[in-house]
Design a protein around this motif. Structure first.
Motif, short mmCIF file in Angstrom:
data_model
loop_
_atom_site.label_atom_id
_atom_site.label_comp_id
_atom_site.label_asym_id
_atom_site.label_seq_id
_atom_site.Cartn_x
_atom_site.Cartn_y
_atom_site.Cartn_z
N ALA A 46 -19.32 -8.12 15.56
CA ALA A 46 -18.09 -7.31 15.40
C ALA A 46 -16.99 -8.04 14.65
CB ALA A 46 -17.57 -6.92 16.78
N PHE A 47 -16.14 -7.21 14.08
CA PHE A 47 -14.90 -7.64 13.46
C PHE A 47 -13.81 -7.05 14.33
CE2 PHE A 47 -14.39 -8.18 8.56
CZ PHE A 47 -13.78 -9.40 8.76
N ILE A 48 -12.69 -7.72 14.46
CA ILE A 48 -11.56 -7.10 15.17
C ILE A 48 -10.31 -7.31 14.34
CG2 ILE A 48 -10.04 -7.38 17.17
CD1 ILE A 48 -12.48 -7.27 18.91
N ALA A 59 -1.91 -0.68 6.12
CA ALA A 59 -3.21 -1.35 5.94
C ALA A 59 -3.00 -2.86 5.76
CB ALA A 59 -3.93 -0.79 4.73
N TRP A 60 -1.93 -3.22 5.07
CA TRP A 60 -1.56 -4.63 4.88
C TRP A 60 -0.11 -4.82 5.28
CZ3 TRP A 60 -3.24 -5.35 -0.97
CH2 TRP A 60 -4.63 -5.45 -1.05
N GLY A 61 0.17 -5.82 6.08
CA GLY A 61 1.57 -6.15 6.37
C GLY A 61 2.19 -6.76 5.13
N LYS A 97 -5.20 -14.54 11.43
CA LYS A 97 -4.06 -14.31 10.52
C LYS A 97 -4.53 -13.39 9.41
CE LYS A 97 -2.57 -17.04 7.07
NZ LYS A 97 -1.95 -18.17 6.35
N HIS A 98 -3.86 -12.24 9.29
CA HIS A 98 -4.16 -11.31 8.18
C HIS A 98 -3.15 -11.57 7.07
CE1 HIS A 98 -5.19 -7.32 6.32
NE2 HIS A 98 -6.39 -7.74 6.69
N HIS A 99 -3.15 -10.69 6.04
CA HIS A 99 -2.31 -10.97 4.87
C HIS A 99 -0.82 -11.05 5.18
CE1 HIS A 99 -6.13 -10.11 3.20
NE2 HIS A 99 -5.97 -8.83 2.96
N SER A 100 -0.37 -10.41 6.27
CA SER A 100 1.06 -10.47 6.64
C SER A 100 1.50 -11.91 6.93
CB SER A 100 1.32 -9.64 7.89
OG SER A 100 0.65 -10.24 9.00
N VAL A 143 -13.52 -16.70 13.14
CA VAL A 143 -12.12 -16.41 12.80
C VAL A 143 -11.95 -15.98 11.35
CG1 VAL A 143 -10.98 -17.83 14.55
CG2 VAL A 143 -11.65 -18.87 12.38
N TYR A 144 -10.99 -15.08 11.18
CA TYR A 144 -10.57 -14.60 9.85
C TYR A 144 -9.22 -15.23 9.61
CZ TYR A 144 -8.96 -10.72 6.66
OH TYR A 144 -8.49 -9.94 5.63
N LEU A 145 -9.12 -16.04 8.60
CA LEU A 145 -7.83 -16.65 8.24
C LEU A 145 -7.56 -16.26 6.80
CD1 LEU A 145 -5.56 -18.63 9.27
CD2 LEU A 145 -6.76 -20.38 7.96
N VAL A 181 -16.37 -18.41 9.49
CA VAL A 181 -14.97 -18.32 9.08
C VAL A 181 -14.90 -17.40 7.87
CG1 VAL A 181 -15.02 -20.45 7.69
CG2 VAL A 181 -12.84 -19.61 8.57
N TRP A 182 -13.91 -16.52 7.87
CA TRP A 182 -13.77 -15.49 6.84
C TRP A 182 -12.56 -15.77 5.98
CZ3 TRP A 182 -13.62 -10.29 4.89
CH2 TRP A 182 -14.85 -9.63 4.91
N PHE A 183 -12.78 -16.02 4.68
CA PHE A 183 -11.67 -16.23 3.75
C PHE A 183 -11.62 -15.03 2.81
CE2 PHE A 183 -12.89 -20.87 4.41
CZ PHE A 183 -11.86 -21.10 5.31
N GLY A 185 -10.61 -12.44 0.02
CA GLY A 185 -10.09 -12.70 -1.33
C GLY A 185 -8.97 -11.77 -1.76
N ALA A 186 -8.59 -10.80 -0.91
CA ALA A 186 -7.58 -9.82 -1.34
C ALA A 186 -6.27 -10.51 -1.69
CB ALA A 186 -7.35 -8.80 -0.23
N ASN A 187 -5.67 -10.02 -2.77
CA ASN A 187 -4.36 -10.54 -3.15
C ASN A 187 -3.68 -9.53 -4.06
OD1 ASN A 187 -2.11 -11.85 -4.18
ND2 ASN A 187 -3.11 -13.84 -3.98
N GLU A 287 -10.16 3.00 8.01
CA GLU A 287 -9.40 1.78 7.69
C GLU A 287 -9.68 0.67 8.69
OE1 GLU A 287 -5.57 1.84 6.16
OE2 GLU A 287 -5.67 3.90 5.44
N TRP A 288 -9.16 -0.52 8.37
CA TRP A 288 -9.43 -1.71 9.19
C TRP A 288 -8.49 -1.82 10.38
CZ3 TRP A 288 -13.83 -4.22 8.35
CH2 TRP A 288 -14.45 -4.00 7.11
N PHE A 289 -7.24 -1.39 10.16
CA PHE A 289 -6.27 -1.44 11.25
C PHE A 289 -6.16 -0.06 11.90
CE2 PHE A 289 -5.27 -5.27 9.01
CZ PHE A 289 -4.93 -6.14 10.02
N SER A 649 -2.63 -0.08 -0.08
CA SER A 649 -3.21 -1.39 0.21
C SER A 649 -4.72 -1.26 0.39
CB SER A 649 -2.62 -1.94 1.50
OG SER A 649 -1.24 -1.72 1.57
N ASN A 650 -5.43 -2.23 -0.08
CA ASN A 650 -6.88 -2.32 0.15
C ASN A 650 -7.70 -1.15 -0.39
OD1 ASN A 650 -8.96 -3.93 1.08
ND2 ASN A 650 -9.23 -2.71 2.91
N ILE A 651 -7.08 -0.31 -1.24
CA ILE A 651 -7.81 0.87 -1.72
C ILE A 651 -9.01 0.48 -2.58
CG2 ILE A 651 -6.29 1.17 -3.72
CD1 ILE A 651 -6.67 4.18 -3.42
C1 FUL Z 1 -10.18 -6.74 2.92
C2 FUL Z 1 -8.75 -6.88 3.46
O1 FUL Z 1 -7.80 -6.71 2.45
C3 FUL Z 1 -8.71 -5.82 4.52
O2 FUL Z 1 -7.43 -5.65 5.03
C4 FUL Z 1 -9.69 -6.20 5.61
O3 FUL Z 1 -9.26 -7.35 6.26
C5 FUL Z 1 -11.08 -6.38 5.03
C6 FUL Z 1 -12.08 -6.88 6.00
O4 FUL Z 1 -11.05 -7.23 3.92
O5 FUL Z 1 -10.40 -7.24 1.71
#
Ligand code: FUL
Length: 695
Positions: A46-48, A59-61, A97-100, A143-145, A181-183, A185-187, A287-289, A649-651
């Motif tokens: 799972a992802f949370i 979707a993104w802070g 920690k998410h993008h916010s 963890v997702y950082l 660990v999840w890095f 790439g969204a930016n 969506e994710w959130f 966001s994240n579209i």
């Molecule tokens: C994407 C993120 O921008 C989303 O918000 C979400 O975390 C997803 C798993 O990855 O690229």
């Protein structure tokens, strides 16, 4: 004497040859590391997603959210872990920690964290609670950082890398064993950045100095796997979509360096020089959130089953996300959905019919006791059926001894020897004839095929091509319960409704008043006329022979778009965005002239409180997705007032309906402007554009 000597020599040569073929085959090409192999066997986890933007419905802070909004009064990580455990998942990856930039643990290096939140008077640590709950329920913890941090003032400067690594060190040191660990790439560039409120561009390839970050990660957590879609090649790859599938052909290989086009993410690279298997990440909702409006959009059992077969069943893992509600819990509908999935998977894989068959192969390597065909049903994935080194084709037959019906076929390669099979078919012996029921390409760690139920006395699995001698560790055959797919519901510009069946045998029944449809409701025979007003439509598929019903599909439509007129263009194809069909699209040309505006006359003044945009669904092949927009209104089509402006966001990764709401206002004209597209300079792709009224 000479003759005897010759006999002895040839005997030695022969036994050497036999012995050589008794020896295990050599690995071929890249193979998984011990960590990758351990991870692959997890299959389903799972992802949370949880952060400050849970409270702002985003979707993104942006990075400027006040920590005071973060107050999950009923937070219960044990509920999350229990749901995942009961679902048969093997671990949880949590957005520390998410993008916010907001940290869900009290990081020493920032005060933009739970420490400043009212929750537990700033004394809480959700990462700790999550890690403890995972331990209690026997789940692995990841963890997702987010590398992109829209809060940190130094983001974009070298100092931020030190900050990022400090946080990574905290997470990988203080919370026990971390499996992944999840890095991300969204930016999107812009952010709060400590008050600067600006756009900062980084070069994702060089900025983070991934190689040194990876070294740190591996030093702190030797058993970890690293996921990274934005930077240097890591242990796992993104599959190029968040929709929940990987390609049917799926090699666990990529090239260690060089760009990876989306197509390669989906299929891997047949002759790639690095082992980088795919992980299918998708959310249980669009969506994710968490967004309350998506309570009716939780993925259905047929959708979740598709995701399972298109991930675990295609040589990948399934990473399924639960969004956490503002109160700190997983929604009961999400729990129910995953319970239904687990129940169906359990029923499906309960009775392995291959075990009851006599298994034989046309070719076997060396000794049958070591590499014989029966190794594929011995319950041990470390033993396998093999052919001699120079064979590339071979067959295994399963003789059931009597007529047997089945609709699932599961097959595995022992990937510690590399991924080998390039093509295979499946045949069933029906009415004394072999009938082909599947023709496929790759296998890898696990491949599961679904096909309509066949009744046969024998099943033959033919390997048609392989990179090196094929090795098969496991074969399973099942008869899965039939799960009917509910119909999809489409309403065109004129308000005419069409139901599209998920299969060919079912009948469709529907209601237009929000009530639950049954086989006694209206039966769908041809297009249904609805009023021009808002309408809630529900429908089921029903199999008259088995008397089985599907779950209910539902759609909620706003006023019909009958009187709308697109006035900013004469292109006929533009009407595709009003036709209610997500599969037809229009691409607004004139890329030089971005921002390009779309003006619609609604026919009469409507009380608007929002709009929704669905990007063109064929964005793989053509055109682009709008990421930044402006929405204006007018009473006369001349004087315009801007009502909403911002980002979707994240579209790009998640190209589904985007909903924006605002304070109710009357208008006869609306203007939608694409300020920015995902692919700079390309045409803006629309599948649909609709409004939300207050009526
Ligand atoms: C994407 C993120 O921008 C989303 O918000 C979400 O975390 C997803 C798993 O990855 O690229």
């Amino acid at each position: 004497m000479k003759k005897n000597w010759l006999i002895i020599c040839s005997f030695i040569a022969l036994s050497r040859a036999v012995l050589a073929q008794d020896a295990a085959p050599k690995p071929f090409g890249p193979i998984p590391s011990a960590n990758q192999l351990r991870w692959q066997k997890m299959e389903y986890y799972a992802f949370i997603h949880f952060s400050v933007n849970t409270y702002t419905d985003m979707a993104w802070g942006f990075g400027n959210e006040d920590p005071k909004i973060f107050n999950p009064e009923k937070l219960d990580c044990r509920q999350w872990a229990r749901i995942c455990k009961e679902a048969g998942m093997k671990g949880i990856i949590f957005t520390a920690k998410h993008h916010s930039g907001f940290c869900l643990w009290p990081s020493k290096y920032t005060d933009y964290s739970v420490e400043k939140a009212p929750w537990k008077n700033g004394k809480g640590d959700i990462v700790r609670e999550m890690a403890d709950a995972c331990k209690e329920f026997g789940l692995k913890f990841g963890v997702y950082l987010s590398p992109w941090d829209r809060n940190h003032p130094d983001y974009g400067k070298p100092e931020y890398i030190t900050y990022f690594r400090n946080q990574l060190t905290e997470l990988l040191t203080n919370y026990g064993e971390i499996f992944e660990v999840w890095f991300d790439g969204a930016n999107g560039g812009n952010g709060y950045y400590g008050g600067a409120n600006e756009t900062r561009k980084i070069d994702a390839k060089t900025y983070y100095d991934w190689q040194n970050t990876y070294k740190l990660v591996r030093k702190l957590q030797p058993n970890i796997v690293i996921w990274n879609d934005g930077g240097d090649r890591a242990d796992l790859r993104w599959v190029g979509t968040e929709a929940g599938y990987v390609g049917e052909t799926n090699w666990s290989l990529l090239n260690a360096t060089g760009d990876v086009p989306e197509n390669m993410l989906r299929h891997g690279v047949e002759n790639g020089n690095a082992w980088v298997p795919g992980e299918v990440n998708t959310s249980i909702r669009p969506e994710w959130f968490y967004h309350e409006r998506e309570d009716r959009k939780v993925k259905t059992l047929p959708q979740l089953l598709d995701i399972y077969y298109h991930s675990v069943g295609r040589n990948a893992t399934m990473l399924l996300n639960f969004p956490i509600m503002p109160n700190g819990l997983i929604h009961e509908k999400d729990e129910k959905a995953v319970q239904d999935l687990t129940k169906t998977l359990k029923e499906t894989f309960a009775n392995n019919l291959a075990k009851k068959a006599i298994v034989s192969a046309n070719l076997t390597r060396g000794s049958k006791t070591i590499f014989g065909a029966n190794k594929v049903i011995d319950n041990d994935v470390n033993t396998f059926w093999a052919t001699n080194d120079d064979e590339k084709t071979a067959s295994i037959t399963l003789d059931f001894g009597k007529s047997t019906s089945f609709n699932r076929f599961l097959v595995q390669e022992p990937i510690q020897f590399g991924q080998r099979v390039k093509a295979f078919t499946l045949e069933a012996f029906v009415n004394k004839k072999w009938v082909e029921i599947a023709k496929e390409t790759t296998i890898g760690y696990k491949r599961i095929l679904r096909f309509p139920t066949v009744e046969a006395t024998k099943l033959r699995f033919n390997i048609l091509d392989a990179k090196s001698c094929p090795l098969i560790s496991n074969i399973e055959v099942y008869k899965a319960p039939i799960v009917l797919t509910p119909p999809s519901i489409l309403r065109n510009k004129e308000g005419m409704v069409q139901f599209v069946s998920g299969d060919k045998e079912s009948e469709i029944y529907y209601t237009l008043d929000g009530s639950q449809p049954t086989a006694k409701s209206e039966k769908y025979t041809s297009t249904v006329k609805t009023t021009d007003e808002k309408v809630e439509i529900k429908a089921i598929s029903y199999n008259p022979f088995t008397k089985q019903s599907s779950i209910v599909s539902e759609e909620y439509f706003d006023i019909s778009r009958k009187n709308w007129k697109i006035i900013s263009t004469e292109e006929v194809a533009a009407n595709n965005l009003l036709d209610g069909n997500p599969n037809t699209s229009w691409h607004q040309k004139g890329n030089q002239a971005l921002p390009a505006a779309l003006v619609i006359d609604l026919g009469k003044a409507e009380n608007l409180q929002g709009f929704r945009y669905l990007p063109a669904q064929n964005w793989w092949e053509e055109g682009s997705i709008i990421t930044h927009y402006k929405f204006e209104i007018s009473e006369d089509g001349k004087a315009w007032q801007s009502i909403s402006e911002g980002e979707f966001s994240n579209i790009k990764n998640n190209p589904f309906w985007q909903i924006k709401t605002f304070k109710p206002i009357f208008a006869k004209y609306v203007k939608f402007t694409a300020l920015k597209n995902a692919q700079e300079g390309s045409a803006s792709g629309y599948a649909e554009l609709d409004i939300i009224t207050t009526k």
